[in-house]
Design a protein around this motif. Structure first.
Motif, PDB file in Angstrom:
ATOM      1  N   SER A  44       0.833  -1.212   0.000  1.00  7.09           N
ATOM      2  CA  SER A  44       0.000   0.000   0.000  1.00  7.09           C
ATOM      3  C   SER A  44       0.857   1.247   0.000  1.00  7.09           C
ATOM      4  CB  SER A  44      -0.920   0.019   1.220  1.00  7.09           C
ATOM      5  OG  SER A  44      -1.791  -1.074   1.177  1.00  7.09           O
ATOM      6  N   ASP A 162      -5.880  -1.671  -4.779  1.00  5.75           N
ATOM      7  CA  ASP A 162      -5.119  -2.015  -3.573  1.00  5.75           C
ATOM      8  C   ASP A 162      -5.948  -2.939  -2.691  1.00  5.75           C
ATOM      9  OD1 ASP A 162      -3.585  -2.277  -1.367  1.00  5.75           O
ATOM     10  OD2 ASP A 162      -3.392  -0.150  -0.903  1.00  5.75           O
ATOM     11  N   GLU A 163      -5.736  -4.223  -2.838  1.00  7.78           N
ATOM     12  CA  GLU A 163      -6.503  -5.251  -2.114  1.00  7.78           C
ATOM     13  C   GLU A 163      -7.996  -4.958  -2.185  1.00  7.78           C
ATOM     14  OE1 GLU A 163      -4.807  -7.482   0.688  1.00  7.78           O
ATOM     15  OE2 GLU A 163      -2.937  -6.368   0.946  1.00  7.78           O
TER      16      GLU A 163
HETATM   17 MG   LIG Z   1      -2.135  -2.748   2.227  1.00  7.24          MG
END
Ligand SMILES: [Mg+2]
Ligand SMILES: Nc1ncnc2c1ncn2[C@@H]1O[C@H](COP(=O)(O)OP(=O)(O)O)[C@@H](O)[C@H]1O
Lengths: 268, 273
Positions: A44, A162-163
């Motif tokens: 991240s 992001d995920e």
């Molecule tokens: Mg992350």
């Protein structure tokens, strides 16, 4: 052609700890690249640095040939959309259509164009029937689809996930992965971040991060065959891949079985 | 799986072995009690006292109905309205004044130093008992409800700020990142990222403090800062028990009503149902 170039990138939240440590990386226009890594490996952080939400301690980031600085950050954000992990954090509109319009408003789109685009892109993520709905009437997966529509409407060349699937149920996950694939086929550059290898096997290339360092970059096939690297990455291996490695260790050379396991590893 | 519950027996077996400490605590307590009772003069409860208690108890059954059911300015409804109004205005002023303090004293906004300075300020305000503040504001604004409003607003700042800080330090930064990434302006970030996260909590804190302030407002009259307390103390001083009882009934009914609605409202705000 490289759409993103990252050179000697380092970043720390605290003095004594590098969240990212001297990362070098290029991302090609139109490819789907997965950033794979254990929790806390810096995925991240890397994404936030690329869109200028964090400022690098060291190193340079070029997006489409432009060096990321405080002056160019807004220009660069027009080229990159990002879908985050938590669907609730991204829904700022009162209704679905309101939310899709939010990003466009900041780009000063004309009203009639906005209305057209809301229709087009809500259809694209199968949320057209929900345009008047409010967030509490939607599932997590639906909210993520709305976030995707909002980014598609802004027409960025690059989309970072992001995920984006990690807070969804299996069905929601699958549908988001399907959209990712489709968007890539239509020409978007996709960076998908995940700790789940299953979500990385269909991308063109894989980057593995470990403790803030780049552990490996390569074609997906190459990475999946690189037993040593994968084992040292602390990632949870896919079951068919584990079996494949075990067969290798036992020197069992049944090509047919191996092929089946390989296909299974690739989700096919 | 880890053992997560423990039985009473387990707890007893694991109890801290602190016999020596317990004995010390008891010794200290005994010393303190005997010392303070030597200083205080216990004259006991005399006949006069018993008559007063009897007077009040009888009067509670038979309060001054003229006062209870009139809308004149000497009546209980009017006085309670004045009391609640004082609490209301004071709470609103305190709740607004607390906002800058709270942002200033939140760790995630101003870092450790700001937060340290802020909490010292808040603690200083909190140390003043409300009646002392009342006496001070009577000197500033003269006796009457205005002094009461000032007292209530200033005395509320401490607690409200403290509770605000908790909400602010709980802010989810993810939504601010998401807004930033879509190119939102600072105003939009406050509008869509911060206010929605804080407003329900802030309002709920203010309502909770209003509940406390209604009770505070009823006693501020004792020092002359407006509200029903003044009438109550005057009636007691003149042994007018049925008048005092009317005041007490007014206070009880209003405090209970405020508590009931405040709880309901706060529940609705937090759970949204
Ligand atoms: Mg992350
Ligand atoms: N806001 C922050 N403040 C301090 N440390 C952080 C913060 N965000 C992340 N970290 C730390 O930086 C490292 C990398 O985090 P992150 O990039 O979020 O990892 P990932 O996304 O791969 O799980 C972790 O050790 C994490 O604890």
């Amino acid at each position: 052609m490289n759409i993103i170039e990252i050179k000697n990138l380092s970043f720390s939240y605290r003095e004594d700890f590098h969240a990212l440590n001297n990362v070098n990386l290029t991302i090609r226009k139109g490819e789907w690249i997965s950033i794979l890594g254990h929790n806390g490996s810096g995925k991240s952080t890397l994404a936030k640095l690329i869109v200028g939400l964090l400022k690098a301690d060291k190193g340079d980031i070029y997006v489409d040939g432009i060096l990321l600085t405080e002056e160019t950050v807004h220009e660069i954000r027009r080229k990159i959309g990002i879908v985050f992990q938590n669907p609730d954090n991204q829904f700022v509109g009162v209704t679905v259509e309101d939310d899709i319009a939010f990003g466009m408003e900041n780009l000063n789109f004309e009203r009639s164009l906005m209305i057209n685009r809301i229709e087009d892109f809500s259809k694209k993520v199968d949320m057209f029937e929900y345009l008047k709905k409010e967030p509490h009437e939607l599932s997590g997966g639906q909210k993520q689809r709305v976030a995707i529509a909002g980014i598609l409407a802004m027409n960025t060349d690059i989309i970072i996930f992001d995920e984006a699937t990690s807070m969804l149920d299996p069905k929601g996950r699958e549908s988001i992965m399907d959209y990712i694939k489709k968007l890539n086929e239509e020409g978007k550059t996709i960076i998908s971040i995940t700790h789940d290898m299953k979500e990385a096997v269909n991308s063109d290339r894989i980057i593995i991060l470990k403790e803030g360092k780049l552990l490996a970059v390569g074609e997906t096939n190459t990475i999946l065959n690189d037993k040593e690297t994968l084992n040292s990455s602390n990632l949870e291996l896919l079951l068919p891949l584990k079996l494949l490695y075990k067969l290798d260790e036992a020197k069992i050379k049944n090509e047919k079985v191996k092929d089946i396991l390989w296909q299974l590893s690739l989700n096919k | 799986m880890a053992k997560t519950t423990q039985t009473v027996l387990d707890a007893h077996a694991n109890r801290p072995k602190t016999a020596l400490r317990n004995i010390l605590v008891i010794v200290v307590l005994v010393v303190l009690i005997s010392w303070s009772s030597a200083i205080l003069d216990f004259s006991g409860i005399n006949d006069q006292g018993i008559r007063i208690v009897k007077g009040i108890l009888y009067a509670l059954v038979d309060p001054n109905r003229d006062w209870l059911f009139t809308l004149e300015s000497y009546g209980i409804p009017y006085l309670m309205f004045e009391t609640v109004s004082m609490a209301f205005l004071g709470t609103i002023a305190g709740a607004v004044l607390a906002i800058p303090f709270a942002f200033f004293a939140s760790r995630n906004i101003t870092g450790n130093w700001g937060s340290y300075g802020g909490s010292i300020l808040v603690t200083m305000i909190r140390t003043f008992p409300v009646l002392i503040l009342g006496l001070m504001f009577i000197k500033v604004a003269g006796p009457g409800p205005f002094a009461g409003v000032l007292t209530i607003s200033v005395s509320s700042i401490g607690m409200i700020t403290k509770l605000y800080i908790e909400s602010i330090e709980d802010i989810d930064k993810g939504i601010l990142d998401a807004l930033d990434a879509t190119g939102a302006t600072t105003i939009q970030k406050i509008r869509y990222g911060i206010i929605p996260q804080l407003s329900a909590n802030f309002i709920s804190v203010a309502i909770y403090r209003f509940e406390i302030n209604v009770k505070n407002a009823t006693i501020l009259g004792l020092v002359g800062a407006g509200g029903i307390g003044f009438t109550l103390i005057a009636a007691m001083g003149a042994y007018r028990w049925s008048d005092a009882a009317a005041c007490l009934w007014g206070i009880v009914v209003v405090v209970l009503l405020v508590e009931f609605f405040s709880t309901k409202l706060r529940h609705k705000l937090i759970t949204g149902e």
